[in-house]
Design a protein around this motif. Sequence first.
Motif, mmCIF file in Angstrom:
data_model
loop_
_atom_site.group_PDB
_atom_site.id
_atom_site.type_symbol
_atom_site.label_atom_id
_atom_site.label_comp_id
_atom_site.label_asym_id
_atom_site.label_seq_id
_atom_site.Cartn_x
_atom_site.Cartn_y
_atom_site.Cartn_z
ATOM 1 N N ILE A 1 -10.646 -13.868 3.530
ATOM 2 C CA ILE A 1 -9.429 -14.099 2.745
ATOM 3 C C ILE A 1 -9.306 -12.974 1.716
ATOM 4 O O ILE A 1 -9.576 -13.164 0.519
ATOM 5 C CB ILE A 1 -9.445 -15.485 2.055
ATOM 6 C CG1 ILE A 1 -9.873 -16.591 3.032
ATOM 7 C CG2 ILE A 1 -8.068 -15.814 1.487
ATOM 8 C CD1 ILE A 1 -9.950 -17.974 2.416
ATOM 9 N N GLU B 1 -6.569 -11.401 0.660
ATOM 10 C CA GLU B 1 -5.274 -11.201 0.009
ATOM 11 C C GLU B 1 -5.227 -11.611 -1.462
ATOM 12 O O GLU B 1 -4.280 -11.244 -2.173
ATOM 13 C CB GLU B 1 -4.169 -11.930 0.788
ATOM 14 C CG GLU B 1 -4.441 -13.386 1.084
ATOM 15 C CD GLU B 1 -5.106 -13.616 2.431
ATOM 16 O OE1 GLU B 1 -4.787 -14.623 3.085
ATOM 17 O OE2 GLU B 1 -5.950 -12.794 2.836
ATOM 18 N N HIS B 2 -6.226 -12.356 -1.939
ATOM 19 C CA HIS B 2 -6.221 -12.775 -3.342
ATOM 20 C C HIS B 2 -7.145 -11.922 -4.211
ATOM 21 O O HIS B 2 -7.287 -12.191 -5.404
ATOM 22 C CB HIS B 2 -6.651 -14.237 -3.445
ATOM 23 C CG HIS B 2 -5.830 -15.164 -2.614
ATOM 24 N ND1 HIS B 2 -4.475 -15.303 -2.783
ATOM 25 C CD2 HIS B 2 -6.166 -15.991 -1.583
ATOM 26 C CE1 HIS B 2 -4.001 -16.180 -1.904
ATOM 27 N NE2 HIS B 2 -5.001 -16.603 -1.168
ATOM 28 N N TYR C 1 -8.976 -22.472 -10.620
ATOM 29 C CA TYR C 1 -8.731 -22.647 -9.184
ATOM 30 C C TYR C 1 -9.924 -23.266 -8.480
ATOM 31 O O TYR C 1 -9.779 -23.865 -7.401
ATOM 32 C CB TYR C 1 -8.360 -21.310 -8.537
ATOM 33 C CG TYR C 1 -9.510 -20.530 -7.971
ATOM 34 C CD1 TYR C 1 -9.864 -20.630 -6.624
ATOM 35 C CD2 TYR C 1 -10.271 -19.690 -8.776
ATOM 36 C CE1 TYR C 1 -10.924 -19.907 -6.102
ATOM 37 C CE2 TYR C 1 -11.327 -18.972 -8.268
ATOM 38 C CZ TYR C 1 -11.663 -19.076 -6.927
ATOM 39 O OH TYR C 1 -12.713 -18.375 -6.424
ATOM 40 N N GLN D 1 -8.105 -30.015 -3.231
ATOM 41 C CA GLN D 1 -7.255 -29.838 -2.067
ATOM 42 C C GLN D 1 -8.049 -29.927 -0.771
ATOM 43 O O GLN D 1 -7.587 -30.536 0.204
ATOM 44 C CB GLN D 1 -6.536 -28.488 -2.146
ATOM 45 C CG GLN D 1 -5.629 -28.175 -0.956
ATOM 46 C CD GLN D 1 -4.442 -29.117 -0.823
ATOM 47 O OE1 GLN D 1 -4.204 -29.964 -1.694
ATOM 48 N NE2 GLN D 1 -3.696 -28.982 0.252
ATOM 49 N N TYR E 1 -1.543 -21.880 -6.002
ATOM 50 C CA TYR E 1 -1.266 -21.123 -4.778
ATOM 51 C C TYR E 1 -2.558 -20.580 -4.174
ATOM 52 O O TYR E 1 -2.806 -20.719 -2.966
ATOM 53 C CB TYR E 1 -0.299 -19.983 -5.091
ATOM 54 C CG TYR E 1 -0.180 -18.960 -3.993
ATOM 55 C CD1 TYR E 1 0.439 -19.272 -2.788
ATOM 56 C CD2 TYR E 1 -0.712 -17.682 -4.159
ATOM 57 C CE1 TYR E 1 0.533 -18.327 -1.771
ATOM 58 C CE2 TYR E 1 -0.613 -16.739 -3.153
ATOM 59 C CZ TYR E 1 0.001 -17.064 -1.958
ATOM 60 O OH TYR E 1 0.090 -16.132 -0.961
ATOM 61 N N VAL E 2 -3.391 -19.963 -5.001
ATOM 62 C CA VAL E 2 -4.656 -19.403 -4.510
ATOM 63 C C VAL E 2 -5.564 -20.516 -3.999
ATOM 64 O O VAL E 2 -6.119 -20.431 -2.891
ATOM 65 C CB VAL E 2 -5.359 -18.594 -5.620
ATOM 66 C CG1 VAL E 2 -6.763 -18.175 -5.174
ATOM 67 C CG2 VAL E 2 -4.533 -17.362 -5.988
ATOM 68 N N HIS F 1 -4.957 -23.607 -2.966
ATOM 69 C CA HIS F 1 -4.507 -24.306 -1.757
ATOM 70 C C HIS F 1 -4.588 -23.405 -0.530
ATOM 71 O O HIS F 1 -4.897 -23.876 0.573
ATOM 72 C CB HIS F 1 -3.091 -24.830 -1.965
ATOM 73 C CG HIS F 1 -3.033 -26.031 -2.851
ATOM 74 N ND1 HIS F 1 -2.054 -26.996 -2.745
ATOM 75 C CD2 HIS F 1 -3.844 -26.444 -3.861
ATOM 76 C CE1 HIS F 1 -2.256 -27.942 -3.646
ATOM 77 N NE2 HIS F 1 -3.330 -27.616 -4.342
ATOM 78 N N ASP F 2 -4.316 -22.114 -0.708
ATOM 79 C CA ASP F 2 -4.420 -21.200 0.426
ATOM 80 C C ASP F 2 -5.871 -21.057 0.884
ATOM 81 O O ASP F 2 -6.159 -21.108 2.089
ATOM 82 C CB ASP F 2 -3.854 -19.831 0.046
ATOM 83 C CG ASP F 2 -3.824 -18.883 1.222
ATOM 84 O OD1 ASP F 2 -3.160 -19.204 2.237
ATOM 85 O OD2 ASP F 2 -4.476 -17.822 1.161
ATOM 86 N N VAL F 3 -6.784 -20.893 -0.073
ATOM 87 C CA VAL F 3 -8.208 -20.766 0.295
ATOM 88 C C VAL F 3 -8.699 -22.069 0.917
ATOM 89 O O VAL F 3 -9.427 -22.052 1.923
ATOM 90 C CB VAL F 3 -9.054 -20.384 -0.940
ATOM 91 C CG1 VAL F 3 -10.543 -20.380 -0.599
ATOM 92 C CG2 VAL F 3 -8.637 -19.005 -1.464
ATOM 93 N N ALA G 1 -6.948 -24.272 2.610
ATOM 94 C CA ALA G 1 -6.390 -24.405 3.963
ATOM 95 C C ALA G 1 -7.151 -23.529 4.955
ATOM 96 O O ALA G 1 -7.416 -23.943 6.103
ATOM 97 C CB ALA G 1 -4.910 -24.023 3.946
ATOM 98 N N LYS G 2 -7.528 -22.331 4.539
ATOM 99 C CA LYS G 2 -8.223 -21.419 5.452
ATOM 100 C C LYS G 2 -9.669 -21.843 5.692
ATOM 101 O O LYS G 2 -10.183 -21.717 6.808
ATOM 102 C CB LYS G 2 -8.117 -19.996 4.924
ATOM 103 C CG LYS G 2 -6.699 -19.453 5.133
ATOM 104 C CD LYS G 2 -6.403 -18.171 4.394
ATOM 105 C CE LYS G 2 -4.965 -17.730 4.703
ATOM 106 N NZ LYS G 2 -4.471 -16.690 3.806
#
Length: 480
Positions: free
Chosen positions: A166, A168-169, A251, A258, A304-305, A307-309, A311-312
Motif C-alpha cells: 500500500i 499510496e499513503h 488512524y 474498521q 480515508y487512510v 479504511h483504505d488500509v 480494506a486492503k
Amino acid sequence: MLLRLLMLALAVAVSGTWVRCDLAGELKAGAATSNITPPIGDDIIGGFVPFPSTHIHDELQARCLVLDDGQTKLALVVCDLLGIHRNVSSEARKLIQTKVGIPAENVLISATHTHSATSALGKDRMKMQTELDEYQHFVATRIADGVARAINNARPAEIAFGTVEIPEHLNNRRWHMRAGTVPANPFGTQDLVKMNPPAGSPNLIEPAGPIDPTVSFLSVRSRDGQPISVYAAYSLHYVGGVGNGHISADYFAMFCDQLGRLVQDAPQDPPFVALMANGTSGDINNINFRTPRPSKPQYEQMKYVAHDVAAKVHGALKPLQYRSELSLAASYREPEIAWRRPTAEQKKWMDETLAKGPQSKQDLSFIYAGRMQRLSEYPEMTTVPVQVLRIGDVGIGTMPCEVFCEIGLDFKRDSAIKNSFMVSLGHGYFGYLPTPRHHDLGGYETWIGTNRLERTASDKLLAQLIEMSKALATDKPAAK
C-alpha cells in the motif's frame, strides 16, 4: 523423562536473553483491549509545546494478543500513545510475569506514536526518570490487565502470515532542495535536507530516502474459523488532522475498528481485536510534497487512510493458509550504546542561547538549548532494549526509537527468519534513529535533542537484531 526435562530447561533459559521451545503443540491464542484514556485536562504532547486536552474524541487502548504453543507464551501489546518510557514497559512486563507467568522477555510492548495523546513518557521526556507518575502507573497496570484478559479469552487457534503493498499513503518527508533554499536550523548552521518542506515548492529536488509500502500482518483465528486478532505493522508515522484539544488514537485505532467491522458478520464474544503497530516510519508521513492535497475537515484524511488500509488488509486475508502447529521463541537484549554528546562548540552555543532566554513561546533555539543541556547531564552510556520474537517462520524485531525506514528494510532483507518485519517504539522512547548517512545530511530528525543516541547507534542495534534472528532461526524446530 530426563531428555524432556533437559529440553524444558533449554526452553526457559533466559539470560542475555532468548527463549525457545522444541516441544511445541497446538496453538492457543487470545486477545483483548484495555482502556488507557487519560482524564481531560492532561497535556497533549506531540508538538514542541504541550497543551491541555479539552475533549476525548476516541478512547485510547492497549491492544493485546497472547500466543501459546503449549510450552512458550508470547504477548504482543500496542498502545495508543506517542511513546512509552522504558520504565513503564519494565513495570508492565514485571506485572505480567508476576500475574500470569509470561516471562518479561517474551512480552513486546510498543507505542503507535499518535500525536494526540497524553504523555506516558513523564513530565519531561528528556529527563532521567526512576519513579513512575500517576498516569504511567495507570498505563502499566492496564497493560498487565489487558494481557491477563487476553489469556482468559484464549482458545485453540491457527495463524497465518500475510503482506499487502500500500504505497499510496506514504511519502518520505526528508527532501533535498535547491541550493540556498534549505533554511538555517535552530543551531544557526545549515542542513543538506529539509524535513516537511513546503508542499508543491519548485525548490524540491528529491526525497532523501525510500518508503516501505508493505503492510506485514499476522492473522489469528479459532480452529472453527472465528477471527481472533490481526497484528499488523505499517510504516506510516501518523496522519493527524484532529480537533483542537482532542485526545485521539489517530488512524491506528480507526484501522482496527474498521477491520473489525470487515472480518465479523456480527459482534462476537470474545471480541475480535486488531492491532496496528508503527513500522519504521521515522522519516515517513502522509503528506504528498510533490502534489499537495486540498485541506480536509477534521478526521477525514485519517479515516480515508485507515479504511483504505483496512480494506486492503482484509482482501489479503482470504488466500492465506493457516497453521495450528508451530513454535514460539523470543530473544531480548540490552546492549550498551553511548548517549550523544554536545561538542565544545555546541556547548558554547547552548550556554549563550540559554543566557539570552526564550525569544518567543516556541523559540526552537531555546528549546533545543534546553534539550542539549539535559542531554549533556546524562551518563556516558545507556542500555537499549531490543527484541526479536519468532512466531513459526515469522520474525518481529523492535527498537525503542522512531526508526528510519531503511533500517526496517535492511532488517527484512538480512534477518535469518524468513518473514521478518520491524516495529518501532518498543519498550521505551530514545528519540529518532537515523542512519549514519542521514546524520551527514542533517535535518530535524538528526538534531541533537531530537536524536539522542550516538551516530552509529542504528548500525549497532541492527547488528544485534540480525544476530538474535540467526540464533532464533537456527533453533527453530522443524515444521510439522
